[in-house]
Design an enzyme around this catalytic site. Structure first.
Site, mmCIF file in Angstrom:
data_model
loop_
_atom_site.group_PDB
_atom_site.id
_atom_site.type_symbol
_atom_site.label_atom_id
_atom_site.label_comp_id
_atom_site.label_asym_id
_atom_site.label_seq_id
_atom_site.Cartn_x
_atom_site.Cartn_y
_atom_site.Cartn_z
ATOM 1 N N LYS A 1 48.249 -51.006 -76.956
ATOM 2 C CA LYS A 1 47.689 -51.135 -78.299
ATOM 3 C C LYS A 1 47.070 -52.523 -78.396
ATOM 4 O O LYS A 1 47.627 -53.489 -77.854
ATOM 5 C CB LYS A 1 48.827 -50.955 -79.314
ATOM 6 C CG LYS A 1 48.403 -50.930 -80.775
ATOM 7 C CD LYS A 1 49.623 -50.714 -81.680
ATOM 8 C CE LYS A 1 49.257 -50.629 -83.146
ATOM 9 N NZ LYS A 1 50.440 -50.362 -83.999
ATOM 10 N N SER B 1 49.698 -46.717 -87.226
ATOM 11 C CA SER B 1 48.554 -47.487 -86.790
ATOM 12 C C SER B 1 48.291 -47.384 -85.277
ATOM 13 O O SER B 1 47.200 -47.707 -84.828
ATOM 14 C CB SER B 1 48.755 -48.958 -87.144
ATOM 15 O OG SER B 1 49.881 -49.469 -86.456
ATOM 16 N N SER C 1 54.595 -46.663 -87.205
ATOM 17 C CA SER C 1 53.299 -46.706 -86.509
ATOM 18 C C SER C 1 53.289 -46.198 -85.076
ATOM 19 O O SER C 1 52.215 -46.036 -84.498
ATOM 20 C CB SER C 1 52.739 -48.137 -86.532
ATOM 21 O OG SER C 1 52.132 -48.385 -87.778
#
Lengths: 505, 485
Positions: free
Chosen positions: B80, B155, B179
């Protein structure tokens, strides 16, 4: 604003030109801790360095970097809190103090807020202006990180040096409203004594080097004045840029007088930060503090709370070195005067030199006189700290020994000491090299002769000489040689004896 | 080459193929890059592909495979884009960090490199990990591989979509209020948020420091165990890192759930949970029961306060964590008159609307006069919530709940309704507040979109989650389903 309302801000009638005022002085002191590394990373905490060479992702607050506490810094503050008679918070933690400024890379300063401080409610004993001692209440002793430094470069740009960013800093704040049994600082002299005493304690502990000129010890007094007898506090101003003990007393004195002047002339004190200017010996407004800053303190989630157990605290308390006041008392008990003892202890290194010299079994008062007299004068002249001087405590003791056994006179010793100071040679070496072991010091020999000639038991011989019997001179030469353990220069003795006895004719 | 790559081989299978020399890491990495080239225009998982670095990491493994004994050595994965990797642009999905190259590696990146694994790129996310759809990314929105008109969740939407689309074998996400788990559920993959402190946060760009935790997104439970073995460790650079060494998580896979008591907390099945979701989770509980677990009803009465509590504490910490983006040292700078004006204009232009909203909320709840009513109260509620969990874990070993109330919503569906968007964290955020580990495991479909169930364990009891999740996976076929991307 109408002229009426402007007038209404002027002094109340009872504050007339004759109203006596008193000052209330709070002290906020920041001490940089003598740790090798910074508070949250391994970067060097040493003063100086090319800009931005003592930095890493952590102290630059780069995204994702995290702090790891320097446990030595915590221990240093804990020691200081104990030496300042504080209550120790068994559980202590950090807060974030949030504000924007280019020298603050994370846009928050890791600090301690409220009663999470390592030490709370302590005190420090100072000498009161009117004699006697005063116990000044300390509100808090806490650990925080220093900021970087804004360098105002030419033109429209500024530069920032982050070498100081996250250097461990201890904050020590006096109480604004004193607890029963504790006093407030009320004069410039007391303010100076407070910072002097505090500096001594911190340097004795070895947690701070106390260099006000380099900014490793920073003192920001806040000052308000009020009519004597009033219970209310006046509006405070804070003074920055006080870089010496002298600046503290002069700055506070100036500010107190300025405030009283303003009030006596019907003016109003503005809550602000003022900067001391050494050259003009005045304070000038830096920024208004009328608006209370909003720091949005909250517990720092990146650091775990600290817990101290009783055993840990007691162990540390027991390991504390002798503190300045205890040392002063010990010196007084040894026979040093109160005033001299106070001067001796102010600088830890001076007191240690004194202790070491005295340990050579020489007279305490003589050592005191040498240390505070000739030695201090030379040190100040050359700007050398005592522990960097070439004169060792043993050498001073040796010099005193040479005077005591009359190898040299006190007067000659001054010259020998100066040479010791400059060359680092031992006093005996210096005296021997100059042939001064055989006493040629005329003042010294003359002193001895005058003493011998005045002794009652020698009067009959003296009368014989004065009556014209020159052979009696030999008797007096013998007496003088005996008094100087045979080391006086016989030729000088002969000449001086004749001179002195002729005077008595 | 004899090796045939279809994009859906598991990380464990890839590891075996490497071990048997059936394939090299370079070939595996190239195959992965080809797969990305083929599908990423449709999914848009990646913010950045680091082909050269990936291939050189692969070559490093191929040159000396024996020296990298880790289960994921030589097997490509993705990070990420809020995880710092030395010299690789890390944007956090924000314009304010565009072009910024961290001069250091995150703790997890060091772990990955030490284990000989390969990082192939950085995945998309909601700006500063704030969001549930990747629609808050300053760059683009990632699409759900199961239906590209739908969001992948967020996210960590880029990481979840990349794994679901077969673009990588594994990916790392971060989970502050859900997330990892929410996009895992939306994309039909396994997502684990470990216990707070189990994985280093060093080098992970902070959103809310007391809640953030890094974890794996994978196609199978076994792969998640392999990632956990690679990334969990004590990190002396993170003060909140757990000091004890982690167990070998793959060992838990060999144990079943007989003797386990699994609690079904009724508060997680209340209003707002879509029927197909509730049904799929209840059916999954039955699967575990058939495998030997005992099911009981339990109650976590304060869990309803979790979401509001989360939306006070997380923005509070964020308002402080994000204050450093001021244009002085790195990232975007908008030149202006004085430094205060430069700060203002840089932050005005650099941050997106959601980030600004959370900064404003966070600033407000920490302000003098509001601190006690909001921040302090939320901390107290957080304590109550933790006690709720402690209490239920005295009655059972694990909890089973839905991960998200619904399946993935359509792109743009909630964009004007931030409240609805935030509701998707209702089942996940209480877990972060209590610091517990939880995994989302694929457990069904509704209208062609995946459903996830959440398994929650006591702190540092990830092994129980692996045991139950693996048992469930062996008894079902959801992990074998593939999106037609």
């Amino acid at each position: 604003m109408s002229s009426e309302s402007a007038l209404s801000e002027k002094a109340t009638p009872r504050e007339s030109a004759n109203t006596p005022y008193e000052a209330i002085i709070g002290m906020e002191v920041h001490a940089e801790l003598l740790t090798n590394s910074k508070l949250f990373c391994g970067c060097s905490a040493e003063f100086g360095g090319e800009p931005n060479t003592r930095c890493c992702p952590v102290c630059l607050g780069l995204p994702g970097a995290l702090p790891v506490i320097n446990e030595r810094a915590v221990e240093f503050v804990l020691k200081a809190a104990l030496a300042l008679n504080c209550q120790i918070s068994r559980d202590t933690y950090f807060h974030r103090k949030n504000y924007f400024y280019p020298d603050l890379p994370k846009a928050y300063q890791v600090s301690q807020y409220g009663d999470s401080a390592i030490g709370i409610y302590g005190w420090i004993e100072i000498d009161g202006e009117n004699g006697g001692s005063k116990k000044i209440g300390i509100r808090r002793v806490h650990l925080e990180e220093d900021t970087g430094k804004l360098i105002h470069a030419t033109g429209t740009t500024s530069e920032v040096d982050y070498n100081r960013s996250s250097v461990p800093l201890m904050e020590i704040v006096t109480e604004h409203h004193p607890r029963p049994g504790f006093d407030q600082i009320k004069t410039a002299g007391e303010a100076r004594d407070y910072i002097t005493k505090l500096r001594a304690i911190l340097t004795y502990l070895g947690v701070c080097d106390g260099k006000m000129e380099e900014g490793s010890l920073r003192c920001e007094p806040n000052i308000s004045v009020r009519p004597v007898g009033s219970e209310d506090y006046g509006t405070k101003t804070e003074i920055k840029n006080l870089n010496s003990f002298r600046a503290v007393s002069r700055g506070v004195e100036y500010e107190v007088e300025r405030q009283i002047d303003v009030l006596r002339n019907g003016g109003r004190i503005v809550q602000e930060t003022r900067r001391w200017d050494e050259e003009s010996a005045t304070t000038a407004s830096m920024r208004s503090k009328e608006m209370e800053q909003e720091y949005r303190y909250f517990p720092e989630p990146d650091l775990l709370p600290f817990h101290f157990d009783d055993e840990q605290i007691e162990q540390l308390r027991a390991s504390l070195p002798e503190m300045p006041l205890a040392r002063r008392q010990r010196f007084v008990d040894m026979g040093v005067s109160e005033t001299d003892a106070e001067t001796l202890i102010e600088d830890k290194a001076v007191s240690e030199f004194f202790d070491a010299a005295v340990s050579h079994a020489v007279d305490v008062r003589t050592v005191t006189n040498w240390v505070l007299g000739d030695f201090m004068k030379l040190l100040n002249q050359h700007g050398v700290p005592i522990n960097q001087s070439k004169v060792t405590p043993g050498a001073l003791a040796e010099l005193i020994g040479l005077i005591e056994d009359k190898t040299i006179s006190g007067k000659l010793a001054k010259g020998v000491f100066e040479e010791m100071f400059n060359s680092g040679k031992s006093p005996r070496e210096i005296v021997e090299a100059s042939g001064q072991t055989q006493i040629s010091d005329t003042d010294f020999i003359r002193e001895e002769i005058v003493r011998i000639l005045s002794e009652p038991r020698n009067q009959p011989q003296l009368q014989k000489y004065l009556a014209g019997n020159d052979k009696v001179l030999g008797f007096f030469v013998g007496q003088t040689m005996q008094a100087t353990s045979g080391r006086a220069n016989p030729q000088i003795v002969n000449e001086l004896l004749k001179e002195e006895m002729e005077k008595l004719r | 080459m004899s090796f045939k790559y279809d994009g859906f081989m598991t990380a464990a299978e890839a590891s075996k193929a490497l071990a048997s020399r059936e394939v090299s890491s370079r070939e595996l990495t190239q195959a992965t890059l080809e797969r990305i080239a083929a599908v990423d225009s449709k999914v848009k998982s990646f913010l950045k592909i680091i082909e050269d670095q990936a291939l050189s990491q692969a070559d490093r493994f191929d040159a000396n495979p024996q020296s990298f004994p880790g289960g994921l050595a030589g097997v490509p994965g993705a990070l990420k884009d809020n995880i710092c990797m030395r010299g690789i642009e890390t944007t956090c999905g924000s314009l304010i960090l565009e072009g910024w190259q961290p001069p250091y590696d995150a703790g997890v990146v060091t772990q990955i490199q030490d284990s000989g694994s390969v990082v192939i790129g950085k995945t998309n996310l909601d700006e500063f990990a704030m969001g549930s759809s990747t629609e808050n990314s300053a760059y683009f929105t990632t699409c759900n591989p199961w239906n590209t008109r739908h969001v992948p969740g967020g996210s960590s939407g880029g990481s979840a979509a990349a794994v679901a689309a077969g673009e990588v074998f594994w990916a790392l996400g971060s989970d502050t209020g859900g997330s990892i788990r929410q996009p895992a559920a939306y994309c039909g993959v396994v997502g684990l948020k470990p216990t707070y402190g189990r994985v280093s946060r060093y080098g992970v760009i902070a959103y809310a420091s007391s809640l953030d935790q890094i974890g794996p997104l994978t196609r199978t439970v076994e792969d998640a165990a392999l990632v956990m073995n690679m990334i969990s460790a004590h990190d002396p650079k993170d003060s909140t890192s757990y000091p004890e060494a982690p167990p070998d998580y793959t060992k838990s896979l060999k144990r079943d759930v007989s003797g386990f008591t699994i609690g079904i907390p009724r508060e997680f099945f209340g209003q707002g949970i879509a029927d197909p979701v509730a049904q799929a989770v209840m059916d999954s509980a039955t699967v575990l029961e058939r495998s030997g677990a005992r099911l009981i009803d339990v109650s976590t009465p304060n869990v309803g306060y979790g979401l509001p509590c989360y939306y006070i504490l997380a923005p509070a910490e964020a308002s402080s964590n994000l204050a450093r983006y001021d244009g002085v040292r790195y990232g975007m700078r908008v030149e202006a008159g004085d430094h205060a004006e430069m700060f203002r204009q840089t932050r005005e232009r650099g941050f997106g609307a959601e980030v600004k909203q959370r900064i404003v909320i966070g600033t407000y709840v920490l302000s003098a006069g509001y601190y006690d009513a909001f921040y302090l109260k939320a901390q107290q509620v957080r304590t109550l919530l933790s006690r709720d969990f402690e209490q239920v874990f005295s009655q059972c070993d694990l909890l089973i709940t839905p991960t998200v109330p619904t399946t993935a919503f359509a792109i743009g569906e909630h964009i004007d309704d931030p409240f609805q968007m935030k509701l998707s964290d209702v089942c996940t955020s209480p877990v972060n507040l209590a610091g517990l580990p939880a995994m989302s495991v694929p457990c069904g479909f509704s209208d062609g979109l995946p459903i996830g169930m959440q398994l929650i364990a006591p702190a540092f009891a990830e092994e129980r989650i692996f045991q139950a999740a693996y048992t469930f996976e062996q008894a079902t076929d959801y992990h074998k389903a593939r999106p037609s991307i």
